[in-house]
Design an enzyme around this catalytic site. Structure first.
Site, PDB file in Angstrom:
ATOM      1  N   TYR A  22       0.790  -1.235   0.000  1.00 46.55           N
ATOM      2  CA  TYR A  22       0.000   0.000   0.000  1.00 46.55           C
ATOM      3  C   TYR A  22       0.825   1.291   0.000  1.00 46.55           C
ATOM      4  O   TYR A  22       0.261   2.382  -0.078  1.00 46.55           O
ATOM      5  CB  TYR A  22      -0.963  -0.010   1.199  1.00 46.55           C
ATOM      6  N   HIS A 100      -8.984   0.985  -5.552  1.00 45.00           N
ATOM      7  CA  HIS A 100      -8.131   0.077  -4.781  1.00 45.00           C
ATOM      8  C   HIS A 100      -6.687   0.441  -5.042  1.00 45.00           C
ATOM      9  O   HIS A 100      -6.292   0.576  -6.216  1.00 45.00           O
ATOM     10  CB  HIS A 100      -8.368  -1.387  -5.171  1.00 45.00           C
ATOM     11  N   SER A 102      -4.005  -1.375  -4.330  1.00 49.20           N
ATOM     12  CA  SER A 102      -3.343  -2.549  -4.912  1.00 49.20           C
ATOM     13  C   SER A 102      -4.168  -3.068  -6.087  1.00 49.20           C
ATOM     14  O   SER A 102      -5.328  -2.689  -6.265  1.00 49.20           O
ATOM     15  CB  SER A 102      -3.208  -3.641  -3.845  1.00 49.20           C
ATOM     16  N   ARG A 111      -9.953 -11.844  -3.194  1.00 45.76           N
ATOM     17  CA  ARG A 111      -9.995 -10.402  -3.509  1.00 45.76           C
ATOM     18  C   ARG A 111     -10.490 -10.140  -4.929  1.00 45.76           C
ATOM     19  O   ARG A 111     -10.711  -8.994  -5.318  1.00 45.76           O
ATOM     20  CB  ARG A 111      -8.613  -9.771  -3.322  1.00 45.76           C
TER      21      ARG A 111
HETATM   22  C1  DQA Z   1      -7.778  -2.528  -0.905  1.00 45.40           C
HETATM   23  C2  DQA Z   1      -7.742  -3.993  -1.330  1.00 45.40           C
HETATM   24  C3  DQA Z   1      -8.591  -4.850  -0.401  1.00 45.40           C
HETATM   25  O1  DQA Z   1      -8.568  -6.208  -0.815  1.00 45.40           O
HETATM   26  C4  DQA Z   1      -8.049  -4.774   1.020  1.00 45.40           C
HETATM   27  O2  DQA Z   1      -8.883  -5.508   1.897  1.00 45.40           O
HETATM   28  C5  DQA Z   1      -7.838  -3.392   1.481  1.00 45.40           C
HETATM   29  C6  DQA Z   1      -7.383  -2.362   0.557  1.00 45.40           C
HETATM   30  C7  DQA Z   1      -6.812  -1.650  -1.744  1.00 45.40           C
HETATM   31  O3  DQA Z   1      -6.923  -0.430  -1.643  1.00 45.40           O
HETATM   32  O4  DQA Z   1      -5.961  -2.175  -2.462  1.00 45.40           O
HETATM   33  O5  DQA Z   1      -7.983  -3.105   2.673  1.00 45.40           O
HETATM   34  O6  DQA Z   1      -9.093  -2.029  -1.106  1.00 45.40           O
END
Ligand code: DQA
Length: 144
Positions: A22, A100, A102, A111
């Site tokens: 992140y 997102h 990531s 995910r």
């Molecule tokens: C996220 C991706 C999600 O899978 C994860 O649970 C997050 C952050 C991202 O910003 O990449 O908390 O939303």
């Protein structure tokens, strides 16, 4: 124009949590940059982060009264679980942009499923924290 930037669980930990995934910017760093872009575009921008699903739902519902034009939303972990947040967005019918940090498609299988992508105006995934700025620019140029 009025835009709400909404962040879900654990995003208050940005800058500390899993930096390899992140990055090292805090949520506050991101919000400051967004506020500058918004100001340049005469846009009123509000920020809200919560770790609680019901609080996120309340804020989405209240966006109707507040006449929010668009929502930039990183539902974080709720992306992959929350029918209730999806229903809230469908109820208020405010256009939203899913972010997102990531690339959720290239991570664990759980995910890959998003409860939001098919109803979002656009999804920004895997652009790092820049994804918020991309989404804001898109929202600023969005015509319903
Ligand atoms: C996220 C991706 C999600 O899978 C994860 O649970 C997050 C952050 C991202 O910003 O990449 O908390 O939303």
């Amino acid at each position: 124009m009025k835009i709400l930037v909404l962040n879900g669980p654990n995003l208050n930990m940005l800058g500390l949590r899993e930096k390899d995934i992140y990055g090292s910017d805090s949520l506050n760093d991101i919000e400051k940059r967004l506020a500058i872009i918004a100001e340049k575009n005469n846009c009123v921008i509000d920020f809200y982060q919560s770790n609680a699903e019901h609080e996120l739902i309340d804020v989405i519902q209240n966006s109707l009264n507040k006449k929010v034009d668009a929502i930039i939303f990183n539902p974080a972990g709720y992306t992959h679980t929350s029918v209730a947040l999806r229903d809230a967005l469908l109820a208020v019918k405010i256009p939203f942009f899913e972010v997102h940090i990531s690339d959720v498609e290239s991570r664990e299988d759980f995910r890959k499923k998003s409860y939001f992508s098919d109803i979002a105006e656009k999804v920004f995934s895997g652009h790092g924290v820049k994804g918020y700025e991309l989404a804001l620019n898109e929202a600023l140029n969005f015509n319903r």
